[in-house]
Write a protein that holds these residues in place. Sequence first.
Motif, PDB file in Angstrom:
ATOM      1  N   LYS A  20      72.526 -12.213  48.750  1.00 13.58           N
ATOM      2  CA  LYS A  20      71.267 -12.141  48.019  1.00 13.58           C
ATOM      3  C   LYS A  20      70.866 -13.749  47.319  1.00 13.58           C
ATOM      4  O   LYS A  20      69.881 -13.933  47.316  1.00 13.58           O
ATOM      5  N   LEU A  21      71.994 -14.231  46.962  1.00 11.61           N
ATOM      6  CA  LEU A  21      71.772 -15.533  46.417  1.00 11.61           C
ATOM      7  C   LEU A  21      71.262 -16.406  47.434  1.00 11.61           C
ATOM      8  O   LEU A  21      70.242 -17.096  47.235  1.00 11.61           O
ATOM      9  N   LEU A  22      71.656 -16.342  48.787  1.00  9.82           N
ATOM     10  CA  LEU A  22      71.321 -17.164  49.904  1.00  9.82           C
ATOM     11  C   LEU A  22      69.813 -16.858  50.184  1.00  9.82           C
ATOM     12  O   LEU A  22      68.852 -17.481  50.448  1.00  9.82           O
ATOM     13  N   ALA A  23      69.516 -15.504  50.490  1.00  7.64           N
ATOM     14  CA  ALA A  23      68.437 -15.087  50.992  1.00  7.64           C
ATOM     15  C   ALA A  23      67.085 -15.290  49.739  1.00  7.64           C
ATOM     16  O   ALA A  23      66.107 -15.691  49.964  1.00  7.64           O
ATOM     17  N   ASP A  24      67.461 -15.133  48.658  1.00 11.87           N
ATOM     18  CA  ASP A  24      66.586 -15.490  47.327  1.00 11.87           C
ATOM     19  C   ASP A  24      66.267 -16.988  47.572  1.00 11.87           C
ATOM     20  O   ASP A  24      65.049 -17.411  47.066  1.00 11.87           O
ATOM     21  N   LYS A  25      67.090 -17.834  48.268  1.00  9.65           N
ATOM     22  CA  LYS A  25      66.811 -19.149  48.497  1.00  9.65           C
ATOM     23  C   LYS A  25      65.923 -19.395  49.317  1.00  9.65           C
ATOM     24  O   LYS A  25      65.538 -20.737  49.691  1.00  9.65           O
ATOM     25  N   GLY A  26      65.801 -18.647  50.142  1.00 10.56           N
ATOM     26  CA  GLY A  26      64.688 -18.803  51.561  1.00 10.56           C
ATOM     27  C   GLY A  26      65.618 -18.910  52.742  1.00 10.56           C
ATOM     28  O   GLY A  26      65.117 -18.960  53.827  1.00 10.56           O
ATOM     29  N   VAL A  27      66.876 -18.641  52.702  1.00 16.79           N
ATOM     30  CA  VAL A  27      67.671 -18.703  54.041  1.00 16.79           C
ATOM     31  C   VAL A  27      67.730 -17.379  54.638  1.00 16.79           C
ATOM     32  O   VAL A  27      67.743 -16.361  53.981  1.00 16.79           O
ATOM     33  N   GLN A  28      67.668 -17.279  56.138  1.00 22.97           N
ATOM     34  CA  GLN A  28      67.708 -16.102  56.721  1.00 22.97           C
ATOM     35  C   GLN A  28      69.225 -15.737  56.897  1.00 22.97           C
ATOM     36  O   GLN A  28      70.064 -16.372  57.234  1.00 22.97           O
ATOM     37  N   VAL A  29      69.334 -14.431  56.053  1.00 25.24           N
ATOM     38  CA  VAL A  29      70.563 -13.820  56.226  1.00 25.24           C
ATOM     39  C   VAL A  29      70.889 -12.666  56.701  1.00 25.24           C
ATOM     40  O   VAL A  29      70.255 -11.772  56.335  1.00 25.24           O
ATOM     41  N   ALA A  30      71.834 -12.420  57.520  1.00 24.75           N
ATOM     42  CA  ALA A  30      72.334 -11.116  57.931  1.00 24.75           C
ATOM     43  C   ALA A  30      73.503 -10.621  57.095  1.00 24.75           C
ATOM     44  O   ALA A  30      74.391 -11.333  57.157  1.00 24.75           O
ATOM     45  N   LEU A  31      73.583  -9.274  56.634  1.00 21.80           N
ATOM     46  CA  LEU A  31      74.730  -8.864  55.826  1.00 21.80           C
ATOM     47  C   LEU A  31      75.075  -7.667  56.468  1.00 21.80           C
ATOM     48  O   LEU A  31      74.410  -6.754  56.858  1.00 21.80           O
ATOM     49  N   TRP A  32      76.304  -7.850  57.360  1.00 24.48           N
ATOM     50  CA  TRP A  32      77.375  -7.043  58.156  1.00 24.48           C
ATOM     51  C   TRP A  32      78.077  -6.046  57.189  1.00 24.48           C
ATOM     52  O   TRP A  32      79.010  -6.411  56.569  1.00 24.48           O
ATOM     53  N   GLY A  33      78.049  -5.036  57.687  1.00 28.05           N
ATOM     54  CA  GLY A  33      79.076  -3.925  57.188  1.00 28.05           C
ATOM     55  C   GLY A  33      79.612  -3.021  58.514  1.00 28.05           C
ATOM     56  O   GLY A  33      78.577  -2.955  59.367  1.00 28.05           O
ATOM     57  N   ARG A  34      80.585  -2.515  58.350  1.00 28.59           N
ATOM     58  CA  ARG A  34      81.141  -1.820  59.631  1.00 28.59           C
ATOM     59  C   ARG A  34      80.767  -0.231  59.331  1.00 28.59           C
ATOM     60  O   ARG A  34      80.679   0.471  60.368  1.00 28.59           O
ATOM     61  N   ASN A  35      80.370   0.278  58.442  1.00 23.02           N
ATOM     62  CA  ASN A  35      79.836   1.616  58.061  1.00 23.02           C
ATOM     63  C   ASN A  35      78.230   1.898  58.233  1.00 23.02           C
ATOM     64  O   ASN A  35      77.461   1.372  57.617  1.00 23.02           O
ATOM     65  N   SER A  36      77.660   2.224  59.349  1.00 24.07           N
ATOM     66  CA  SER A  36      76.457   2.519  59.697  1.00 24.07           C
ATOM     67  C   SER A  36      75.801   3.317  58.644  1.00 24.07           C
ATOM     68  O   SER A  36      74.388   2.929  58.579  1.00 24.07           O
ATOM     69  N   THR A  37      76.338   4.198  58.147  1.00 19.04           N
ATOM     70  CA  THR A  37      75.583   4.944  57.232  1.00 19.04           C
ATOM     71  C   THR A  37      75.291   4.118  55.902  1.00 19.04           C
ATOM     72  O   THR A  37      74.075   4.016  55.607  1.00 19.04           O
ATOM     73  N   HIS A  38      76.261   3.413  55.594  1.00 25.17           N
ATOM     74  CA  HIS A  38      75.904   2.540  54.381  1.00 25.17           C
ATOM     75  C   HIS A  38      74.828   1.465  54.601  1.00 25.17           C
ATOM     76  O   HIS A  38      74.087   1.206  54.033  1.00 25.17           O
ATOM     77  N   ILE A  39      74.786   1.066  55.981  1.00 25.42           N
ATOM     78  CA  ILE A  39      73.984  -0.242  56.426  1.00 25.42           C
ATOM     79  C   ILE A  39      72.587   0.480  56.417  1.00 25.42           C
ATOM     80  O   ILE A  39      71.510  -0.057  55.823  1.00 25.42           O
ATOM     81  N   ASP A  40      72.475   1.642  57.088  1.00 27.22           N
ATOM     82  CA  ASP A  40      71.162   2.281  56.943  1.00 27.22           C
ATOM     83  C   ASP A  40      70.680   2.417  55.612  1.00 27.22           C
ATOM     84  O   ASP A  40      69.331   2.478  55.399  1.00 27.22           O
ATOM     85  N   ALA A  41      71.824   2.913  54.657  1.00 31.11           N
ATOM     86  CA  ALA A  41      71.149   3.252  53.276  1.00 31.11           C
ATOM     87  C   ALA A  41      70.637   1.638  52.629  1.00 31.11           C
ATOM     88  O   ALA A  41      69.702   1.804  52.023  1.00 31.11           O
ATOM     89  N   LEU A  42      71.222   0.739  52.956  1.00 31.20           N
ATOM     90  CA  LEU A  42      70.646  -0.730  52.397  1.00 31.20           C
ATOM     91  C   LEU A  42      69.405  -0.960  53.120  1.00 31.20           C
ATOM     92  O   LEU A  42      68.405  -1.552  52.303  1.00 31.20           O
ATOM     93  N   ARG A  43      69.343  -0.695  54.485  1.00 32.12           N
ATOM     94  CA  ARG A  43      67.893  -0.771  54.925  1.00 32.12           C
ATOM     95  C   ARG A  43      66.824   0.030  54.260  1.00 32.12           C
ATOM     96  O   ARG A  43      65.752  -0.360  54.015  1.00 32.12           O
ATOM     97  N   ARG A  44      67.219   1.049  53.980  1.00 29.33           N
ATOM     98  CA  ARG A  44      66.120   2.137  53.371  1.00 29.33           C
ATOM     99  C   ARG A  44      65.953   1.675  52.073  1.00 29.33           C
ATOM    100  O   ARG A  44      64.584   1.879  51.585  1.00 29.33           O
ATOM    101  N   ASP A  45      66.932   1.696  51.138  1.00 25.18           N
ATOM    102  CA  ASP A  45      66.817   1.320  49.930  1.00 25.18           C
ATOM    103  C   ASP A  45      66.317   0.043  49.382  1.00 25.18           C
ATOM    104  O   ASP A  45      65.849  -0.257  48.088  1.00 25.18           O
ATOM    105  N   ARG A  46      66.662  -0.889  50.312  1.00 26.97           N
ATOM    106  CA  ARG A  46      66.629  -2.456  49.737  1.00 26.97           C
ATOM    107  C   ARG A  46      67.525  -2.531  48.729  1.00 26.97           C
ATOM    108  O   ARG A  46      66.981  -3.503  47.561  1.00 26.97           O
ATOM    109  N   GLU A  47      68.390  -2.085  48.676  1.00 30.48           N
ATOM    110  CA  GLU A  47      69.510  -2.062  47.501  1.00 30.48           C
ATOM    111  C   GLU A  47      70.873  -1.444  47.818  1.00 30.48           C
ATOM    112  O   GLU A  47      70.809  -0.739  48.405  1.00 30.48           O
ATOM    113  N   ASN A  48      71.944  -2.247  47.410  1.00 33.98           N
ATOM    114  CA  ASN A  48      73.136  -1.598  47.497  1.00 33.98           C
ATOM    115  C   ASN A  48      73.385  -0.883  46.016  1.00 33.98           C
ATOM    116  O   ASN A  48      74.348  -1.226  45.312  1.00 33.98           O
TER     117      ASN A  48
END
Length: 339
Positions: A20-48
């Motif tokens: 979030k720190l880097l993305a707020d600065k304007g950097v393109q950031v990929a945030l990786w997690g091994r749990n696909s369900t958790h990642i789907d929730a991040l995409r949907r909620d735009r919040e961890n």
Amino acid sequence: MQIEQTAVIGAGSWGTALAKLLADKGVQVALWGRNSTHIDALRRDRENRRYLPGAALPVTLRPTDDLGCAASCGCVVMAVPSHGFREVFAALIPQLADGTLLVSAVKGIEIESGQTMCQIMHTELGRQGRQGRLHVGVLSGPSFADEVAAGLPTAVTVGFADAGAAKAAQQLFSTAFFRAYTSSDIIGLEVSAAMKNVIAIAAGIADGLGCGLNARAALITRGLAEITRLGVAMGAKPATFSGLGGLGDLVLTCTGSLSRNRTVGLKLGEGRSLAQALAEMTMVAEGVRTTKSCWQLAASVGVEMPILEQVYQILYADKPCKAAVQELFQRSLREEAEG
């Protein structure tokens, strides 16, 4: 070196805060997690919501469960727990381009090998014929994830052997509220980052027992002496331990209410078993595993660490907390600077 794309490997609270720190600065950031369900929730909620609730994820942050996200990145930040670090990093290496900055934001030491996270990266790069072709470094300092995500003033240190790489990382992470200093003492920063969690458990135990503020101050001071002895024995610079990655991070972790490791210690001091204390935690307290790895490491290099020894006995030999405190105070008397 201008870095426009970054991958953060590890979608827990700290990884999310750095992304979030880097993305707020304007950097393109990929945030990786091994749990696909958790990642789907991040995409949907735009919040961890699980690890960092309340921190909105900017549009420049892309959650993913594909390690291929690191392929075009100038910097890759490792933020997975220490016990899974080697496996994830080894799988990541084929995706990395030569010249990439590799930043460990993990505060621990591997139990099986006694290696720090940067040492693990060097080992695995060597195994895959990539040693010397990427820049390995560390980010450390007093930095609770919640406060970084909230944009509260924070100062850290980035450590690289190469001054140019350190400067590039410094420029990448620095913002109007997040200030990064540079250092070449990687091992000093990593030993400090790992051991401060052990001392924080001790501080929490003392607080849970009601030992008072005098005891907490003594634990921080004597804990810093132990950390310094271990670090110097491993080749670190003594000055590192009075800086942000040493004293700064130690004070924060031993006194802050957001400290997971102090919280574990607090629960132990109040009478819970280790299993009960950990069951009540929602996030990993690195200091529990790090106590064992640092205890083994101290023995291997012949460094006396009384506080570490007592925390180890509490966690791994079921020693009563009160007995551990009594033993620390019944040790033979000596000069403060001795050892």
